[in-house]
Each structure stands twice: as C-alpha cells, then as structure tokens.
Design a protein around this motif. Structure first.
Motif, PDB file in Angstrom:
ATOM      1  N   THR A   1      70.403  77.805  36.083  1.00  0.00           N
ATOM      2  CA  THR A   1      68.973  77.921  36.353  1.00  0.00           C
ATOM      3  C   THR A   1      68.202  76.697  35.854  1.00  0.00           C
ATOM      4  N   PHE A   2      68.796  76.037  34.862  1.00  0.00           N
ATOM      5  CA  PHE A   2      68.136  74.826  34.347  1.00  0.00           C
ATOM      6  C   PHE A   2      68.129  73.709  35.394  1.00  0.00           C
ATOM      7  N   VAL A   3      69.150  73.730  36.282  1.00  0.00           N
ATOM      8  CA  VAL A   3      69.190  72.733  37.355  1.00  0.00           C
ATOM      9  C   VAL A   3      68.006  72.942  38.301  1.00  0.00           C
ATOM     10  N   ILE A   4      67.702  74.229  38.585  1.00  0.00           N
ATOM     11  CA  ILE A   4      66.544  74.516  39.451  1.00  0.00           C
ATOM     12  C   ILE A   4      65.259  74.064  38.774  1.00  0.00           C
ATOM     13  N   HIS A   5      65.165  74.362  37.484  1.00  0.00           N
ATOM     14  CA  HIS A   5      63.990  73.949  36.707  1.00  0.00           C
ATOM     15  C   HIS A   5      63.833  72.423  36.726  1.00  0.00           C
ATOM     16  N   THR A   6      64.921  71.729  36.494  1.00  0.00           N
ATOM     17  CA  THR A   6      64.872  70.261  36.468  1.00  0.00           C
ATOM     18  C   THR A   6      64.544  69.701  37.852  1.00  0.00           C
ATOM     19  N   GLY A   7      65.117  70.321  38.889  1.00  0.00           N
ATOM     20  CA  GLY A   7      64.830  69.872  40.247  1.00  0.00           C
ATOM     21  C   GLY A   7      63.358  70.026  40.592  1.00  0.00           C
ATOM     22  N   LEU A   8      62.752  71.142  40.156  1.00  0.00           N
ATOM     23  CA  LEU A   8      61.333  71.367  40.415  1.00  0.00           C
ATOM     24  C   LEU A   8      60.468  70.332  39.677  1.00  0.00           C
ATOM     25  N   LEU A   9      60.853  70.038  38.406  1.00  0.00           N
ATOM     26  CA  LEU A   9      60.104  69.046  37.641  1.00  0.00           C
ATOM     27  C   LEU A   9      60.241  67.648  38.264  1.00  0.00           C
ATOM     28  N   THR A  10      61.429  67.334  38.744  1.00  0.00           N
ATOM     29  CA  THR A  10      61.649  66.030  39.380  1.00  0.00           C
ATOM     30  C   THR A  10      60.799  65.884  40.637  1.00  0.00           C
ATOM     31  N   ALA A  11      60.779  66.950  41.454  1.00  0.00           N
ATOM     32  CA  ALA A  11      59.969  66.918  42.678  1.00  0.00           C
ATOM     33  C   ALA A  11      58.483  66.798  42.344  1.00  0.00           C
ATOM     34  N   THR A  12      58.067  67.487  41.271  1.00  0.00           N
ATOM     35  CA  THR A  12      56.672  67.415  40.852  1.00  0.00           C
ATOM     36  C   THR A  12      56.311  65.996  40.400  1.00  0.00           C
TER      37      THR A  12
ATOM     38  N   PHE B   1      45.834  61.486  32.726  1.00  0.00           N
ATOM     39  CA  PHE B   1      45.534  62.766  32.059  1.00  0.00           C
ATOM     40  C   PHE B   1      45.591  63.922  33.052  1.00  0.00           C
ATOM     41  N   LEU B   2      44.982  63.754  34.218  1.00  0.00           N
ATOM     42  CA  LEU B   2      44.991  64.821  35.219  1.00  0.00           C
ATOM     43  C   LEU B   2      46.414  65.115  35.694  1.00  0.00           C
ATOM     44  N   ALA B   3      47.183  64.046  35.957  1.00  0.00           N
ATOM     45  CA  ALA B   3      48.562  64.239  36.421  1.00  0.00           C
ATOM     46  C   ALA B   3      49.405  64.903  35.335  1.00  0.00           C
ATOM     47  N   ALA B   4      49.193  64.517  34.066  1.00  0.00           N
ATOM     48  CA  ALA B   4      49.943  65.123  32.963  1.00  0.00           C
ATOM     49  C   ALA B   4      49.612  66.604  32.827  1.00  0.00           C
ATOM     50  N   ALA B   5      48.320  66.961  33.005  1.00  0.00           N
ATOM     51  CA  ALA B   5      47.929  68.369  32.929  1.00  0.00           C
ATOM     52  C   ALA B   5      48.584  69.179  34.047  1.00  0.00           C
TER      53      ALA B   5
ATOM     54  N   VAL C   1      51.990  74.756  19.573  1.00  0.00           N
ATOM     55  CA  VAL C   1      52.628  73.465  19.381  1.00  0.00           C
ATOM     56  C   VAL C   1      53.609  73.148  20.511  1.00  0.00           C
ATOM     57  N   ARG C   2      54.324  74.166  21.001  1.00  0.00           N
ATOM     58  CA  ARG C   2      55.302  73.946  22.073  1.00  0.00           C
ATOM     59  C   ARG C   2      54.601  73.479  23.356  1.00  0.00           C
ATOM     60  N   PHE C   3      53.459  74.076  23.672  1.00  0.00           N
ATOM     61  CA  PHE C   3      52.741  73.656  24.872  1.00  0.00           C
ATOM     62  C   PHE C   3      52.159  72.252  24.693  1.00  0.00           C
ATOM     63  N   LEU C   4      51.624  71.979  23.467  1.00  0.00           N
ATOM     64  CA  LEU C   4      51.085  70.649  23.184  1.00  0.00           C
ATOM     65  C   LEU C   4      52.191  69.604  23.266  1.00  0.00           C
ATOM     66  N   GLY C   5      53.385  69.957  22.775  1.00  0.00           N
ATOM     67  CA  GLY C   5      54.518  69.025  22.842  1.00  0.00           C
ATOM     68  C   GLY C   5      54.898  68.720  24.273  1.00  0.00           C
ATOM     69  N   ALA C   6      54.862  69.741  25.137  1.00  0.00           N
ATOM     70  CA  ALA C   6      55.194  69.526  26.553  1.00  0.00           C
ATOM     71  C   ALA C   6      54.192  68.558  27.195  1.00  0.00           C
ATOM     72  N   ILE C   7      52.889  68.746  26.868  1.00  0.00           N
ATOM     73  CA  ILE C   7      51.867  67.867  27.435  1.00  0.00           C
ATOM     74  C   ILE C   7      52.064  66.427  26.945  1.00  0.00           C
TER      75      ILE C   7
ATOM     76  N   THR D   1      55.011  64.798  28.670  1.00  0.00           N
ATOM     77  CA  THR D   1      54.666  64.496  30.061  1.00  0.00           C
ATOM     78  C   THR D   1      53.710  63.308  30.138  1.00  0.00           C
ATOM     79  N   PHE D   2      52.723  63.302  29.225  1.00  0.00           N
ATOM     80  CA  PHE D   2      51.762  62.192  29.208  1.00  0.00           C
ATOM     81  C   PHE D   2      52.466  60.866  28.906  1.00  0.00           C
ATOM     82  N   THR D   3      53.406  60.896  27.952  1.00  0.00           N
ATOM     83  CA  THR D   3      54.162  59.681  27.609  1.00  0.00           C
ATOM     84  C   THR D   3      54.973  59.189  28.806  1.00  0.00           C
ATOM     85  N   LEU D   4      55.595  60.125  29.514  1.00  0.00           N
ATOM     86  CA  LEU D   4      56.399  59.772  30.685  1.00  0.00           C
ATOM     87  C   LEU D   4      55.530  59.115  31.765  1.00  0.00           C
TER      88      LEU D   4
END
Length: 378
Positions: free
Chosen positions: A61-72, A104-108, A131-137, A140-143
């Motif tokens: 299922t992590f592959v599906i998750h990663t694929g969705l993030l890559t497409a995004t 900022f908008l794209a990271a959000a 903290v987990r949600f802030l870490g994700a942002i 993503t912002f760094t990327l």
C-alpha cells in the motif's frame, strides 16, 4: 544470409541512426531538457520512497501512497514551472515574492494530499496532527524550495549563456562592420586618382592608353567586388592585386615607377586581409615617386619566420616622416588605416612598424600569424 552491399547500406544506416545518441548540447532544446529532468527527478523520488518503504516493511500500500505523492508533486511543479517561466524575466522583487508565495501554496496542497493519502493507505483512520503534520509540511516545503532553486538556477544560467552568445555575435558584427568600413575607405580614394588620370589621358587624346587603363581598372575593381571586405586572401592573391594596381599606375609614371617583388614561395598560400598592402604602395607612389624627377623604386617582400609572415614595403623616396603623417591626415587611408585593420583582424597577435632612413627611403614592416586556412587568429 548474404551481407548487404555498399550500395544498399543506406537504409541500414538510416535505421541505426535513430538509436544513435544525440550530438547536440543537452540544453540546446530547453523544452526537451525540462521534460527529461522533470521526469527523471520525480522518478528518482518515487524509487527512493518506495525502497525506503520496503526497507521499513510498509507493504504494497505504501507503493500506492508514494505513487500518488509522485503524481501530485509532478503536477504541482508543472504548474509552478508555467508560472516561473513568466516570472523569471520580471523585476527581482516581484519574482522572489510571488515565487515564495507559490511555493507555500504548493507545499500546503502537497501536504494536504499527503495527509489524506497517509490516512487512507498507510494508517486508515489516523490523521497526522501537531508536530507530525508540521513535519510533513516542512519536508514538502523543503522539497519544493529545492526544486524551485534548481529550476531558477538552470534557467538563469541559460539566460546568461544566451546573453553572452548575443553579446559575442554583436561584438563580431561590430568588428566586421568596422573592418569593412576601413576597407571601403580604399576604393573612393583610389578611384579618384585613377579616374583623374584617365580624364587627363582623354583630354590629351591618348585614347589607347585611356582604354588600357580602364581595362586594368575594371580588372582591379572586379577583384575588390568578388572578395568580401572582411575576408582574407592568400599572399599570392594580394600580390597579383598589387600588380594589377601597379600596372595602372605604371601607365601614369612609366619608367619613374620601378616596382620589385621578392615573395618567398613558402608564404604564397598564407592568408592575410585583402587589400592590406595597396594603401602602402599608393602612398609610396604619392610621396616617393611623384616628388622626384627620377622616380623611385618600390620593393615588396614577404618571407616566413617560423610561424609568422613578415611583409616589408619600402621605397627609395625622400623618406621624411612628415610626408607619411600628411598622407594619413589628408586621405585617412594611410598607416593608421592599416594599423587598425591589423588590430581588427589579429588583435595583439601582430606587429606593425615604420622606419624613415636619414639617407632617404621609407620602410613599413608587417608581421602576422602564418595561417593557411581562413581560421580565426590564435
């Protein structure tokens, strides 16, 4: 199976041509380069995240998750690129402000989709908070900041290269225009003297000599029209042109004009700016042959000195320096013209000297690189 003959090799070579690597620079086609980097970059993102998930036993299922993030990420950065393409030529403050806001908008948006995907495929019903949600942002912002920095760095580099190429072309055009201007100064001055002589012959009813001079003048002008003003010719061609010119002047001065040529065979194929020597010979005639009842000898020599060509034009005239200074001031095509043309053609890789002997006579020495082909001066 028979081998294909040489005559039938064309189609085979054509089929292999499709598989041959491109020889053009990578960024010559900027659109193609962008799509390659975009696709390779996000494919690497997908691969690294997938391997990380397998290493941590995350399951398929992590592959599906990663694929969705890559497409995004792929889609969001395409939208960002479309905006950056317009911002890159705007004022710096506008470029920086809007670009950071877009990141900022794209990271959000990226983080929102990442959070939903995590709650759907990785830990159903569990939504990252605090903290987990802030870490994700932040990740993503760094990327996206890194992607933005890379995009602008590459495109600013390409803009600088484009401007440098344009500046080089403009400098070359300016140099060629100046060299052509210096060359074009020769013809009106020479034509004035020659036509004046022909007019005198016509007034004296010496039609045969006038016709002969017109014929030689047409041959000389044909040469000047065929050769580019900024072009180079061989030493042999330059000498032949001088002989054409001297044949015209010989009809004016007869035995008073005594030209001599000493051209080393090793330099006949060396290249030099066209019509470089004609003003020197013309001034020698005006200030060495004309003022003396007995006339003067004019000597043109060319020899090779290792990787240099040394050309000397000398006469047996009065040799006073002020005669040549007056020649430059009155015609504008004297020594200064030759010196400028040498600088335009060779930069500092040349030598130009003039000497006036106390006992009489004037000598000009030109030293240029020995070049067989019409290559750029080294």
């Amino acid at each position: 199976m028979q081998l294909a003959t040489t005559g039938a090799a064309g189609p085979a070579e054509g089929s292999w041509e499709r598989f041959r690597l491109q020889q053009q620079p990578f960024f010559q086609d900027k659109n193609r380069a962008f799509w390659i980097l975009q696709s390779v970059g996000w494919a690497g993102y997908f691969l690294l995240h997938t391997l990380s998930g397998f290493a941590n036993a995350m399951g398929w299922t992590f592959v599906i998750h990663t694929g969705l993030l890559t497409a995004t990420g792929y889609s969001l950065t395409l939208l960002m690129a479309a905006a950056f393409r317009r911002l890159i030529r705007a004022r710096p403050i506008l470029t920086w402000a809007v670009s950071i806001a877009l990141v900022f908008l794209a990271a959000a948006a990226f983080s929102a989709i990442q959070t939903w995907s995590h709650a759907t495929f990785i830990q159903p019903g569990v939504t990252p908070q605090g903290v987990r949600f802030l870490g994700a942002i932040l990740l993503t912002f760094t990327l996206l900041i890194a992607w933005t920095a890379l995009y602008y760095a590459i495109n600013y580099y390409l803009l600088l290269e484009e401007r440098a190429d344009r500046l080089e072309r403009l400098e070359h055009q300016a140099s060629s225009a100046q060299l052509a201007m210096l060359r074009y100064q020769l013809n009106p001055h020479f034509l004035f003297n020659t036509l004046n002589s022909i007019s005198t012959l016509v007034l004296l009813k010496q039609t045969e000599r006038a016709n002969a001079m017109l014929s030689r003048l047409s041959s000389f002008l044909r040469y000047t029209l065929v050769n580019e003003p900024t072009g180079h010719v061989t030493v042999a061609q330059e000498v032949e042109t001088l002989k054409l010119y001297l044949e015209i002047e010989k009809m004016r001065f007869e035995e008073r004009l005594r030209p001599h040529f000493d051209i080393d065979q090793s330099v006949t194929k060396a290249r030099m700016p066209s019509l470089l020597l004609q003003p020197l010979v013309e001034n020698a005639i005006k200030y060495a042959v004309t003022p003396q009842e007995e006339g003067a000898d004019i000597s043109i020599s060319a020899r090779r000195n290792v990787d240099r060509v040394v050309i000397t034009v000398s006469d047996t005239g009065p040799g006073a320096e002020d005669h040549w200074v007056k020649a430059q001031q009155s015609t504008g095509v004297g020594l200064a013209n030759i010196r400028d043309r040498l600088v335009q053609a060779y930069g500092t890789n040349q030598r130009f000297e003039s000497h006036s002997d106390i006992s009489g006579g004037f000598r000009v020495i030109i030293e240029i690189p020995y070049q067989i082909e019409a290559e750029e001066p080294k």
